[in-house]
Design an enzyme around this catalytic site. Sequence first.
Site, PDB file in Angstrom:
ATOM      1  CG  PHE A  40       6.123  55.122 -14.196  1.00  8.39           C
ATOM      2  CD1 PHE A  40       4.746  54.926 -14.282  1.00  8.39           C
ATOM      3  CD2 PHE A  40       6.618  55.976 -13.217  1.00  8.39           C
ATOM      4  CE1 PHE A  40       3.878  55.560 -13.391  1.00  8.39           C
ATOM      5  CE2 PHE A  40       5.760  56.605 -12.316  1.00  8.39           C
ATOM      6  CZ  PHE A  40       4.385  56.401 -12.411  1.00  8.39           C
ATOM      7  CD  GLN A 106      -0.143  48.780 -12.775  1.00  8.98           C
ATOM      8  OE1 GLN A 106       0.934  48.366 -12.340  1.00  8.98           O
ATOM      9  NE2 GLN A 106      -0.445  48.745 -14.064  1.00  8.98           N
ATOM     10  CG  HIS A 126       0.273  51.627  -7.513  1.00  7.78           C
ATOM     11  ND1 HIS A 126       0.880  51.475  -8.732  1.00  7.78           N
ATOM     12  CD2 HIS A 126       0.330  50.413  -6.918  1.00  7.78           C
ATOM     13  CE1 HIS A 126       1.313  50.218  -8.858  1.00  7.78           C
ATOM     14  NE2 HIS A 126       0.971  49.549  -7.778  1.00  7.78           N
ATOM     15  CB  CYS A 159       1.946  69.280   8.760  1.00  4.95           C
ATOM     16  SG  CYS A 159       0.336  69.370   9.559  1.00  4.95           S
ATOM     17  CB  SER A 201       5.461  47.669 -18.536  1.00  3.31           C
ATOM     18  OG  SER A 201       5.505  48.040 -17.154  1.00  3.31           O
ATOM     19  CG  ASN A 225       1.214  47.938 -23.265  1.00  2.00           C
ATOM     20  OD1 ASN A 225       0.763  48.825 -22.528  1.00  2.00           O
ATOM     21  ND2 ASN A 225       2.499  47.631 -23.305  1.00  2.00           N
TER      22      ASN A 225
END
Length: 260
Positions: A40, A106, A126, A159, A201, A225
């Site tokens: 992201f 996440q 999430h 739907c 992050s 990271n």
Amino acid sequence: MADQEIAVGVDQLVELIINARRVVVFTGAGVSTESGIPDFRSPGGIWSRFDPDDFTLQKFMSSKESRRKQWRLMREGHVTEAKPNAAHLAVAEMHRLGKLDCVITQNIDGLHQKAGVPDDNVFELHGSNKWIKCMACGERYPYAQVKARLLEGEEIPECKACGGILKPEVVFFGESLPEDALEQASRHARHCDLFIVIGSSLVVYPAAQMPVYAVASGARLAIINLTPTLMDGQAEVVINGKAGEVMAEVITKLKAKLGG
Ligand code: APR
């Protein structure tokens, strides 16, 4: 970070894993970029091409235009053909070696489960892109089915049963997280003795509260990271390298030490 520094960090992390009783791995979008799924906040990431303000539950439910944008993002973000990369496979191997309490993620891509971590050991804070739900009648559709409709050119799938608004079972901004996953993840974070962050992050709450719970409960923290995070100062080990490469090294050295 120089290769030598990364190698030192890998050795330190392997020692921490060997001496730990309950290891929790916490992942963000950075663990899946090597599987071809954009993250992201890196340069070129999703929020550099879409406006996060457009992606709230309220907007999604109130405007067709917002739903059109969301479905366009989801078509791009949900790389359903994505395969687990070396990082996912290494975490699954930790499970097989009896060195993984659980994964708190996440991510909505399901790649930890595809790599071999059992569903019960993965807490998806999430949600997941597996199911699409009708917000009117509750009918659920497998994502692959709706993705086929998108690829045939349908821009805002509705739907089939009642014509209601369809929404993926992922957490939008402004939506609360799945209670059970959040409760269980918080409990595991508070009861582990080693908490390893991979590819996040750590800026989105309440997910980013997990490493805080772990450290507050006395756990040791390790962070893998590409870029610095706000929790680096509380980590015993920080490795600024690629998740796939680093975790492949970690698992090779761990198995050698465990005789696995
Ligand atoms: N190896 C290691 N780290 C990586 C890699 C990689 N191959 N690729 C990217 N990263 C790092 C980036 O440097 C960045 O710090 O992973 C981190 C990803 O951060 P974000 O893009 O902010 O993703 P994440 O932390 O998962 O975001 C949390 O924000 O928009 C919401 O709901 C969305 O779940 C997401 C949440």
